[in-house]
Design a protein around this motif. Structure first.
Motif, PDB file in Angstrom:
ATOM      1  N   ASP A  98    -111.740  61.484  -0.333  1.00 53.86           N
ATOM      2  CA  ASP A  98    -112.217  62.811   0.041  1.00 53.86           C
ATOM      3  C   ASP A  98    -111.704  63.104   1.447  1.00 53.86           C
ATOM      4  OD1 ASP A  98    -113.617  62.816  -2.329  1.00 53.86           O
ATOM      5  OD2 ASP A  98    -115.566  62.419  -1.402  1.00 53.86           O
ATOM      6  N   ALA A  99    -111.244  64.326   1.660  1.00 51.01           N
ATOM      7  CA  ALA A  99    -110.727  64.691   2.973  1.00 51.01           C
ATOM      8  C   ALA A  99    -110.809  66.200   3.146  1.00 51.01           C
ATOM      9  CB  ALA A  99    -109.281  64.215   3.133  1.00 51.01           C
ATOM     10  N   VAL A 100    -110.619  66.636   4.372  1.00 57.17           N
ATOM     11  CA  VAL A 100    -110.554  68.056   4.695  1.00 57.17           C
ATOM     12  C   VAL A 100    -109.215  68.313   5.357  1.00 57.17           C
ATOM     13  CG1 VAL A 100    -111.561  69.953   6.003  1.00 57.17           C
ATOM     14  CG2 VAL A 100    -113.055  68.219   4.986  1.00 57.17           C
ATOM     15  N   GLN A 101    -108.425  69.212   4.761  1.00 56.65           N
ATOM     16  CA  GLN A 101    -107.114  69.530   5.303  1.00 56.65           C
ATOM     17  C   GLN A 101    -107.264  70.467   6.495  1.00 56.65           C
ATOM     18  OE1 GLN A 101    -104.108  68.366   3.670  1.00 56.65           O
ATOM     19  NE2 GLN A 101    -103.176  68.953   5.628  1.00 56.65           N
ATOM     20  N   VAL A 102    -106.717  70.033   7.632  1.00 62.24           N
ATOM     21  CA  VAL A 102    -106.749  70.831   8.854  1.00 62.24           C
ATOM     22  C   VAL A 102    -105.337  70.823   9.428  1.00 62.24           C
ATOM     23  CG1 VAL A 102    -107.765  71.151  11.131  1.00 62.24           C
ATOM     24  CG2 VAL A 102    -109.144  70.160   9.286  1.00 62.24           C
ATOM     25  N   GLY A 103    -104.589  71.892   9.201  1.00 58.05           N
ATOM     26  CA  GLY A 103    -103.209  71.924   9.660  1.00 58.05           C
ATOM     27  C   GLY A 103    -102.346  70.967   8.861  1.00 58.05           C
ATOM     28  N   GLU A 104    -101.474  70.256   9.572  1.00 53.41           N
ATOM     29  CA  GLU A 104    -100.537  69.355   8.890  1.00 53.41           C
ATOM     30  C   GLU A 104    -101.215  68.104   8.377  1.00 53.41           C
ATOM     31  OE1 GLU A 104     -96.233  67.152   9.698  1.00 53.41           O
ATOM     32  OE2 GLU A 104     -97.247  68.220  11.309  1.00 53.41           O
ATOM     33  N   LEU A 105    -102.259  67.657   9.060  1.00 53.04           N
ATOM     34  CA  LEU A 105    -102.955  66.430   8.686  1.00 53.04           C
ATOM     35  C   LEU A 105    -104.328  66.743   8.099  1.00 53.04           C
ATOM     36  CD1 LEU A 105    -102.152  64.207  11.795  1.00 53.04           C
ATOM     37  CD2 LEU A 105    -100.991  64.206   9.579  1.00 53.04           C
ATOM     38  N   ALA A 106    -104.808  65.822   7.284  1.00 58.38           N
ATOM     39  CA  ALA A 106    -106.149  65.942   6.711  1.00 58.38           C
ATOM     40  C   ALA A 106    -107.056  64.891   7.336  1.00 58.38           C
ATOM     41  CB  ALA A 106    -106.103  65.767   5.190  1.00 58.38           C
ATOM     42  N   ARG A 107    -108.297  65.243   7.567  1.00 54.80           N
ATOM     43  CA  ARG A 107    -109.281  64.305   8.110  1.00 54.80           C
ATOM     44  C   ARG A 107    -109.940  63.569   6.940  1.00 54.80           C
ATOM     45  NH1 ARG A 107    -112.492  67.672  10.190  1.00 54.80           N
ATOM     46  NH2 ARG A 107    -114.241  67.506   8.738  1.00 54.80           N
ATOM     47  N   LEU A 108    -109.747  62.272   6.909  1.00 53.11           N
ATOM     48  CA  LEU A 108    -110.291  61.464   5.817  1.00 53.11           C
ATOM     49  C   LEU A 108    -111.790  61.274   6.004  1.00 53.11           C
ATOM     50  CD1 LEU A 108    -109.460  59.669   3.318  1.00 53.11           C
ATOM     51  CD2 LEU A 108    -109.497  57.742   4.911  1.00 53.11           C
ATOM     52  N   ASN A 109    -112.542  61.509   4.935  1.00 53.14           N
ATOM     53  CA  ASN A 109    -113.980  61.259   4.963  1.00 53.14           C
ATOM     54  C   ASN A 109    -114.324  59.930   4.299  1.00 53.14           C
ATOM     55  OD1 ASN A 109    -114.532  63.692   6.286  1.00 53.14           O
ATOM     56  ND2 ASN A 109    -114.634  64.835   4.363  1.00 53.14           N
ATOM     57  N   THR A 110    -113.862  59.734   3.076  1.00 56.55           N
ATOM     58  CA  THR A 110    -114.121  58.480   2.366  1.00 56.55           C
ATOM     59  C   THR A 110    -112.897  58.119   1.544  1.00 56.55           C
ATOM     60  OG1 THR A 110    -115.020  59.589   0.399  1.00 56.55           O
ATOM     61  CG2 THR A 110    -116.585  58.993   2.140  1.00 56.55           C
ATOM     62  N   ALA A 111    -112.774  56.826   1.245  1.00 53.21           N
ATOM     63  CA  ALA A 111    -111.708  56.342   0.366  1.00 53.21           C
ATOM     64  C   ALA A 111    -112.178  55.053  -0.275  1.00 53.21           C
ATOM     65  CB  ALA A 111    -110.422  56.102   1.143  1.00 53.21           C
ATOM     66  N   GLU A 112    -111.817  54.882  -1.551  1.00 50.42           N
ATOM     67  CA  GLU A 112    -112.149  53.650  -2.250  1.00 50.42           C
ATOM     68  C   GLU A 112    -110.959  53.209  -3.088  1.00 50.42           C
ATOM     69  OE1 GLU A 112    -115.066  53.971  -5.324  1.00 50.42           O
ATOM     70  OE2 GLU A 112    -114.548  56.057  -5.786  1.00 50.42           O
ATOM     71  N   ALA A 113    -110.772  51.896  -3.184  1.00 49.97           N
ATOM     72  CA  ALA A 113    -109.696  51.344  -3.993  1.00 49.97           C
ATOM     73  C   ALA A 113    -110.034  51.489  -5.474  1.00 49.97           C
ATOM     74  CB  ALA A 113    -109.480  49.878  -3.646  1.00 49.97           C
ATOM     75  N   LEU A 114    -109.032  51.854  -6.260  1.00 51.66           N
ATOM     76  CA  LEU A 114    -109.223  52.005  -7.702  1.00 51.66           C
ATOM     77  C   LEU A 114    -108.770  50.775  -8.476  1.00 51.66           C
ATOM     78  CD1 LEU A 114    -108.105  55.711  -8.207  1.00 51.66           C
ATOM     79  CD2 LEU A 114    -110.427  54.793  -8.089  1.00 51.66           C
ATOM     80  N   ASP A 115    -108.051  49.890  -7.822  1.00 51.94           N
ATOM     81  CA  ASP A 115    -107.643  48.631  -8.452  1.00 51.94           C
ATOM     82  C   ASP A 115    -107.264  47.661  -7.346  1.00 51.94           C
ATOM     83  OD1 ASP A 115    -105.176  49.399  -7.531  1.00 51.94           O
ATOM     84  OD2 ASP A 115    -104.187  49.451  -9.494  1.00 51.94           O
ATOM     85  N   VAL A 116    -106.695  46.541  -7.716  1.00 56.40           N
ATOM     86  CA  VAL A 116    -106.198  45.566  -6.747  1.00 56.40           C
ATOM     87  C   VAL A 116    -104.701  45.783  -6.603  1.00 56.40           C
ATOM     88  CG1 VAL A 116    -105.893  43.127  -6.220  1.00 56.40           C
ATOM     89  CG2 VAL A 116    -107.986  43.909  -7.346  1.00 56.40           C
ATOM     90  N   ALA A 117    -104.236  46.010  -5.402  1.00 52.80           N
ATOM     91  CA  ALA A 117    -102.813  46.253  -5.177  1.00 52.80           C
ATOM     92  C   ALA A 117    -101.999  45.039  -5.597  1.00 52.80           C
ATOM     93  CB  ALA A 117    -102.563  46.556  -3.702  1.00 52.80           C
TER      94      ALA A 117
END
Length: 249
Positions: A61-80
């Protein structure tokens, strides 16, 4: 713009200021995005930092502000994929090539799918040279730079017994001889191009020519600054391979 539960692959991550990260991702619906992950240092943020490592598949989840987005949360969907040696360099190459050629905030669902397939193949230990050639083909197609791989620039079917250079503007161009009609050392075999068109593994002897021909096309779009991964692979070849044998072939 709010981005909610957006799937993405992490291409690159580097420290920013004291406690944050700058992260580049290839997202499913919005193409390549730059994210700012603030305050990710400390033991309580270990899972988040792990999710933001290259080759990781995430949902964020993030909020796009200009060129970059501010990340709110992130979770891995598998093992890299756990990669080492040439496979690790190949993963670095996938990420670097995608970073350099995919424009930001330009949806590229076909490229997202192609990256996911290549990532699975690397993790499964499939032949590296064929995995990379397929990804290069799919990346060029997804970005609008690809060709009709089974026909030359005039629409004539590829001759399996001939050799072809890949002209970025024209497409496959038949090499008629060593004098005045192209450099055969940079040419792909027709048989190799037909295998690429059919998504069928080429003969081993066809892979070096495919690599060189595809690199010339990619270099055209990359411009004068090449890829670090090319230099790294060249150095690996120099110190670990007999003459005329390449790790990426």
């Amino acid at each position: 713009m709010r981005l909610s539960a957006e799937p993405a692959f992490v291409l690159h991550s580097r420290p920013w200021r004291e406690t944050s990260l700058l992260v580049e991702v290839l997202s499913e619906h919005h193409g390549r995005l730059g994210l700012v992950a603030r305050g990710v240092q400390g033991p309580k943020k270990q899972a988040l930092r792990a999710a933001l490592q290259p080759l990781q598949w995430i949902r964020f989840d993030a909020v796009q502000v200009g060129e970059l987005a501010r990340l709110n949360t992130a979770e891995a969907l598998d093992v890299a994929p756990r990669l080492s040696g040439e496979a690790m360099l190949s993963g670095f190459y996938l990420n670097e090539l995608t970073l350099r050629l995919a424009p930001r905030q330009d949806p590229a669902p076909e490229l997202y799918e192609a990256y996911g397939r290549a990532r699975v193949r690397l993790g499964a230990g499939e032949p590296l040279a064929w995995t990379l050639r397929r990804f290069e083909r799919d990346l060029l197609d997804a970005l609008g730079f690809g060709f009709d791989w089974a026909n030359d620039g005039d629409g004539t079917p590829i001759d399996s017994a001939a050799r072809y250079q890949l002209d970025p503007e024209y497409g496959p161009r038949r090499v008629l001889s060593d004098r005045g009609h192209g450099d055969r050392s940079r040419a792909a075999t027709g048989r190799g191009l037909l295998a690429l068109a059919a998504d069928r593994a080429p003969e081993v002897d066809d892979l070096p020519g495919l690599r060189r021909a595809m690199r010339d096309v990619l270099a055209h779009y990359l411009g004068p600054r090449g890829l670090k991964s090319w230099d790294m692979l060249a150095e690996l070849n120099r110190v670990s391979r007999p003459p005329n044998q390449n790790a990426a072939d």
